[in-house]
Design a protein around this motif. Structure first.
Motif, PDB file in Angstrom:
ATOM      1  N   ALA A 173      26.150  26.067 -14.142  1.00  0.00           N
ATOM      2  CA  ALA A 173      26.166  27.480 -13.771  1.00  0.00           C
ATOM      3  C   ALA A 173      27.045  28.300 -14.696  1.00  0.00           C
ATOM      4  O   ALA A 173      26.710  29.428 -15.063  1.00  0.00           O
ATOM      5  N   ASP A 174      28.193  27.745 -15.059  1.00  0.00           N
ATOM      6  CA  ASP A 174      29.101  28.456 -15.960  1.00  0.00           C
ATOM      7  C   ASP A 174      28.450  28.707 -17.311  1.00  0.00           C
ATOM      8  O   ASP A 174      28.459  29.815 -17.836  1.00  0.00           O
ATOM      9  N   ALA A 175      27.875  27.639 -17.875  1.00  0.00           N
ATOM     10  CA  ALA A 175      27.203  27.781 -19.164  1.00  0.00           C
ATOM     11  C   ALA A 175      26.001  28.706 -19.047  1.00  0.00           C
ATOM     12  O   ALA A 175      25.668  29.429 -19.991  1.00  0.00           O
TER      13      ALA A 175
ATOM     14  N   GLY B 163      17.490  31.998 -17.114  1.00  0.00           N
ATOM     15  CA  GLY B 163      18.843  31.666 -16.707  1.00  0.00           C
ATOM     16  C   GLY B 163      19.302  32.541 -15.554  1.00  0.00           C
ATOM     17  O   GLY B 163      19.974  32.074 -14.622  1.00  0.00           O
ATOM     18  N   ALA B 164      18.962  33.824 -15.595  1.00  0.00           N
ATOM     19  CA  ALA B 164      19.324  34.725 -14.510  1.00  0.00           C
ATOM     20  C   ALA B 164      18.629  34.321 -13.219  1.00  0.00           C
ATOM     21  O   ALA B 164      19.209  34.426 -12.124  1.00  0.00           O
ATOM     22  N   SER B 165      17.403  33.844 -13.323  1.00  0.00           N
ATOM     23  CA  SER B 165      16.684  33.371 -12.144  1.00  0.00           C
ATOM     24  C   SER B 165      17.420  32.196 -11.507  1.00  0.00           C
ATOM     25  O   SER B 165      17.563  32.111 -10.280  1.00  0.00           O
ATOM     26  N   TYR B 166      17.918  31.303 -12.342  1.00  0.00           N
ATOM     27  CA  TYR B 166      18.683  30.161 -11.840  1.00  0.00           C
ATOM     28  C   TYR B 166      19.953  30.637 -11.135  1.00  0.00           C
ATOM     29  O   TYR B 166      20.290  30.172 -10.035  1.00  0.00           O
ATOM     30  N   LEU B 167      20.676  31.569 -11.746  1.00  0.00           N
ATOM     31  CA  LEU B 167      21.914  32.068 -11.152  1.00  0.00           C
ATOM     32  C   LEU B 167      21.641  32.782  -9.829  1.00  0.00           C
ATOM     33  O   LEU B 167      22.401  32.642  -8.862  1.00  0.00           O
ATOM     34  N   ALA B 168      20.570  33.556  -9.786  1.00  0.00           N
ATOM     35  CA  ALA B 168      20.227  34.261  -8.558  1.00  0.00           C
ATOM     36  C   ALA B 168      20.007  33.275  -7.420  1.00  0.00           C
ATOM     37  O   ALA B 168      20.435  33.499  -6.279  1.00  0.00           O
TER      38      ALA B 168
ATOM     39  N   ALA C 101      21.357  30.298  -7.275  1.00  0.00           N
ATOM     40  CA  ALA C 101      22.616  29.606  -7.007  1.00  0.00           C
ATOM     41  C   ALA C 101      23.525  30.401  -6.078  1.00  0.00           C
ATOM     42  O   ALA C 101      24.317  29.824  -5.332  1.00  0.00           O
ATOM     43  N   VAL C 102      23.444  31.726  -6.129  1.00  0.00           N
ATOM     44  CA  VAL C 102      24.314  32.557  -5.288  1.00  0.00           C
ATOM     45  C   VAL C 102      23.587  33.114  -4.068  1.00  0.00           C
ATOM     46  O   VAL C 102      24.193  33.832  -3.263  1.00  0.00           O
TER      47      VAL C 102
ATOM     48  N   HIS D  66      28.321  33.224  -3.803  1.00  0.00           N
ATOM     49  CA  HIS D  66      29.259  32.782  -4.826  1.00  0.00           C
ATOM     50  C   HIS D  66      28.862  31.425  -5.389  1.00  0.00           C
ATOM     51  O   HIS D  66      28.084  30.680  -4.779  1.00  0.00           O
ATOM     52  N   LEU D  67      29.400  31.116  -6.559  1.00  0.00           N
ATOM     53  CA  LEU D  67      29.261  29.784  -7.124  1.00  0.00           C
ATOM     54  C   LEU D  67      30.402  28.927  -6.581  1.00  0.00           C
ATOM     55  O   LEU D  67      31.369  29.441  -6.018  1.00  0.00           O
TER      56      LEU D  67
END
Length: 417
Positions: free
Chosen positions: A214-216, A256-261, A263-264, A269-270
């Motif tokens: 997630a950080d990367a 990548g934004a889809s993955y982050l969306a 994840a939160v 939060h992560l």
């Protein structure tokens, strides 16, 4: 966008959730008798050995972003840390002594300093030398590792992309071996099928496998868009991971934004985890995710993690220091949120109070004043209600930090989304 720190337990207080490489905070405990004396002009009261340049760069950049003119001595401290080669190390205690081969210069501190100095203006000579050095240590895959000669990683490559963009360079045209930073970042992007669909890996594993990080991913999204730590909200886009085969940098950013969306989506939060411990919120990486989501898909896409930060990040930032406040300022800016009223906290006043007072209209500087008084009163109020998770962060931080680079951004490739 956060970026790597050298291995050291000293700097680990805010490792969990502190300002991050891939898109880290003031992670070191208070200076001890054996620590270097804190020089005038430096932001933060912690030992600067492992993060001095990083936290100073973020502090100055955040002040500029918020319309604050930093203290002249703070800027002078940062420029004075530069080596004749153009590179920056995390901290030089004796700047009268020339840099030698034993000094651990790195891409992350150098790129962060470039972004800050370029934004402030009037430092073309310093940024030109720094960018020339960064180009000299680019890897043949087009990317950068934390230390010169180290394997490329998403976080380091992304923070350098931000530096190149800040000085008007086009990252796609900065090549080594026929490859640019975008080629390196695309090599770290996971496909839209399988575990971690659309995410970025920090680096390939020993067998070349890619594991979602997630950080990367937060760093990779911003880097693939050719942006730095300070971004404007982008246009709203389709939130689903799409495409296969060979995505463009912009498509990889969207994935990548889809993955982050995702994840939160549940908690806002992560999370971070240490062996034997319960997962805890990762404040710094969540702030980076807000920046990445806003940059790619607009402020609306980042609304949930932004609201979570507004409700929960005050104690973390107070404990972590200037770089943490800077990360929150960047998240506020990316979403059009007022950093002077971030969930009731004046991030700008808090940041200003961690170092020399900014220049006033007449150019004068000095410590104390309204910002410090305001921050002190707020600190006393918050200390009464500090959450247990903050102390978990501190305790875990004291035993974390093994492995080069994981202290500057407070990010660990093994963290869970």
């Amino acid at each position: 966008m956060n970026v790597r720190r050298s291995a050291a337990v000293l700097a680990a207080t805010a490792v969990i959730g502190a300002a991050s490489p891939a898109v880290a905070a003031d992670p070191s405990p208070s200076a001890s008798p054996s620590s270097p004396a804190l020089p005038p002009g430096l932001y933060g009261s912690a030992n600067p050995q492992y993060d001095g340049v990083w936290r100073q760069s973020l502090a100055l950049l955040a002040q500029h972003t918020a319309g604050v003119k930093p203290a002249a001595e703070a800027v002078t401290w940062l420029t004075g840390q530069q080596c004749a080669s153009g590179a920056f190390a995390p901290f030089r205690a004796d700047t009268a002594k020339a840099c030698d081969a034993k000094l651990p210069v790195d891409s992350n501190n150098t790129a962060a300093a470039v972004q800050a100095l370029a934004a402030l203006g009037g430092h073309d000579a310093e940024t030109a030398r720094a960018v020339a050095w960064l180009k000299s240590v680019q890897n043949k895959d087009g990317g950068w590792g934390y230390a010169p000669g180290g394997a490329s990683d998403t976080n380091s490559t992304s923070v350098v992309v931000g530096a190149l963009t800040a000085v008007g360079e086009k990252p796609a045209q900065v090549e080594k071996g026929g490859n640019s930073a975008y080629d390196a970042l695309l090599a770290f992007a996971l496909p839209c099928k399988g575990a971690g669909a659309g995410a970025f890996a920090f680096q390939p594993g020993k067998a070349g496998e890619l594991a979602a990080n997630a950080d990367a991913t937060a760093a990779g999204v911003v880097g693939a868009l050719g942006l730095g730590m300070v971004v404007e909200a982008g246009r709203k886009t389709d939130g689903d991971c799409a495409g296969s085969g060979n995505p463009t940098p912009r498509q990889a950013a969207a994935n990548g934004a889809s993955y982050l969306a995702g994840a939160v989506a549940k908690t806002g939060h992560l999370t971070s985890a240490m062996p034997g411990s319960t997962d805890q919120p990762d404040y710094g990486n969540t702030a980076d995710a807000v920046v990445a989501l806003a940059a790619q898909g607009g402020a609306g896409q980042a609304a949930k993690p932004l609201r979570w930060l507004e409700r929960n990040s005050a104690a973390w930032a107070r404990q972590s220091g200037p770089a943490a406040y800077a990360q929150l300022v960047f998240a506020a800016h990316a979403t059009g949120t007022d950093p002077r009223d971030f969930g009731g906290t004046d991030l700008v006043a808090r940041l200003n109070a961690t170092g020399p007072a900014p220049r006033s209209a007449d150019g004068q500087t000095g410590r104390s004043g309204a910002d410090s008084d305001k921050a002190d009163k707020a600190d006393k109020k918050e200390q009464k209600g500090s959450s247990p998770s903050v102390w978990w962060i501190i305790g875990v931080g004291l035993v974390a930090g093994i492995g080069i680079g994981f202290l500057i951004s407070g990010r660990n490739r093994r963290r869970k989304p």
